[in-house]
Enzyme design. Structure first.
Site, mmCIF file in Angstrom:
data_model
loop_
_atom_site.group_PDB
_atom_site.id
_atom_site.type_symbol
_atom_site.label_atom_id
_atom_site.label_comp_id
_atom_site.label_asym_id
_atom_site.label_seq_id
_atom_site.Cartn_x
_atom_site.Cartn_y
_atom_site.Cartn_z
ATOM 1 N N THR A 13 -4.476 64.637 -39.411
ATOM 2 C CA THR A 13 -3.905 65.429 -39.903
ATOM 3 C C THR A 13 -3.252 66.397 -39.084
ATOM 4 O OG1 THR A 13 -4.842 64.926 -42.132
ATOM 5 C CG2 THR A 13 -3.518 67.206 -41.735
ATOM 6 N N THR A 86 -9.797 64.367 -40.067
ATOM 7 C CA THR A 86 -11.264 64.825 -40.708
ATOM 8 C C THR A 86 -11.863 63.763 -41.581
ATOM 9 O OG1 THR A 86 -9.726 65.510 -42.808
ATOM 10 C CG2 THR A 86 -10.218 67.191 -41.037
ATOM 11 N N ASP A 87 -11.179 62.620 -41.913
ATOM 12 C CA ASP A 87 -11.758 61.630 -42.951
ATOM 13 C C ASP A 87 -13.099 61.082 -42.127
ATOM 14 O OD1 ASP A 87 -10.191 62.553 -44.812
ATOM 15 O OD2 ASP A 87 -8.731 60.758 -44.614
ATOM 16 N N LYS A 157 -18.268 65.927 -44.042
ATOM 17 C CA LYS A 157 -17.179 66.271 -44.843
ATOM 18 C C LYS A 157 -17.630 66.457 -46.447
ATOM 19 C CE LYS A 157 -12.164 65.791 -45.506
ATOM 20 N NZ LYS A 157 -10.878 65.142 -45.356
ATOM 21 N N TYR A 277 -43.092 59.757 -54.663
ATOM 22 C CA TYR A 277 -43.416 59.249 -55.930
ATOM 23 C C TYR A 277 -43.792 57.745 -55.745
ATOM 24 C CZ TYR A 277 -40.628 62.755 -57.955
ATOM 25 O OH TYR A 277 -39.951 63.965 -58.333
#
Length: 335
Positions: A13, A86-87, A157, A277
């Protein structure tokens, strides 16, 4: 004297412009810096474009390319800044953290949520911060975003709309950078004794499966048939692997001795603890490997990196449970 910083651009971007087909990376690194009006008095900057792609198109081969460019650049420069979409930035930052070992100089990834040439862009702030930290004495791989410096193996992100799009998961922010450019350090530099090393072996045959109520257990065998050599299961809570009615646990037990099955969690800030657990204890006995407090991105890239070094399940378990780049904090009794 100003530090010498190499800026490697890969697209994203921050490098995008509006076209008829939507935002597309077209700007070179020098154009990005001009449009973002970055202060050239912070460092002596040189530029190199190595990719110009939407980061959703990033592939493991590209990580190897970036790592080699960074390692070569560190022989000449005091620090490296990588501009990136950024992805998949957190995946790249994590893999570089494993491929680039014992770094004595900073490698800083950054990007922007708004293109550098658009009004209100966050490119100026992020580039300035990246240059400031790349001029510091911290060694390693880091992410600079929205006034925060995060360890590359801990960044993730968390928003597609906020300019503060990244968080440091299960680890303190390394430093905050004020509006006036002052760095406030939150952690101390890591003491390293080994020589800087490029270790870019990898095997991308890793599948990440997000579990939902009703997941068909036969998917485990099908993934193995397709040729995947490592599986990561995004489980419930702290490592819940269902076995009631649809027995995923049984299918994991069938394959866990011949290929690594790593359990992580769907909770962003979660920690996998297979000892807490009964359902987790069963998974541990079946041979599953706990990702403990690693991010999803670190888990995926570390398993790819581990498979590049070994196919032996126990050796991969050892690698996963070894803190290579600050990506994991695991109790000694669970290692």
């Amino acid at each position: 004297m100003l530090k010498r910083i190499l800026v490697l651009s890969t697209g994203g971007t921050i490098a995008s412009v509006k076209t008829k087909e939507g935002l597309t990376p077209e700007l070179g690194p020098e154009d990005i810096f001009v449009l973002a009006e970055v202060d050239r008095n912070i460092a002596s900057v040189e530029f190199k474009e190595i990719l110009n792609i939407d980061s959703s198109l990033m592939q493991p081969e590209d990580w190897e390319l970036i790592a080699k460019e960074v390692f070569a650049g560190l022989q000449k420069y005091d620090g490296i800044v990588i501009t990136h979409g950024t992805d998949t930035l957190a995946y790249t930052a994590s893999m570089l953290s494993f491929m680039l070992k014992n770094l004595k100089k900073p490698v800083v990834l950054t990007g922007a949520m708004i293109p550098a040439g658009m009004q209100g862009s966050d490119a100026h702030r992020n580039l300035r911060d990246a240059l400031l930290f790349a001029s510091s004495d911290f060694g390693g791989v880091f992410v600079a975003f929205a006034g925060k410096i995060m360890r590359g193996s801990r960044a993730s992100k968390v928003s597609t709309i906020r300019v503060d799009a990244f968080d440091s998961i299960n680890y303190p922010v390394v430093a905050y950078i004020r509006d006036d450019g002052k760095l406030n350090f939150n952690v101390n530099p890591t003491e390293l004794t080994g020589r800087p090393e490029l270790d870019a072996k990898w095997d991308s045959s890793v599948f990440l499966l997000k579990l939902t109520p009703g997941t068909d257990p036969r998917i485990i065998g099908k993934l193995v048939e397709v040729g995947y050599r490592g599986l990561i299961l995004e489980c419930f809570g702290s490592g819940g692997l269902p076995y009631r009615k649809r027995d995923l646990l049984k299918e994991v037990e069938k394959v866990a001795s011949t290929l690594p099955v790593v359990l992580t969690t769907q909770v962003p800030y979660g920690i996998v603890d297979l000892r807490e657990y009964e359902i987790g204890v069963r998974a541990m006995r079946a041979g599953a490997i706990s990702a403990h407090d690693m991010t999803r991105e670190a888990c995926v890239t570390k398993l790819m990196w581990a498979l590049g070094h070994s196919r032996d399940v126990e050796e991969i378990r050892r690698i996963i449970h070894t803190n290579v780049a600050g990506e994991i904090s695991i109790p000694s009794e669970e290692a």
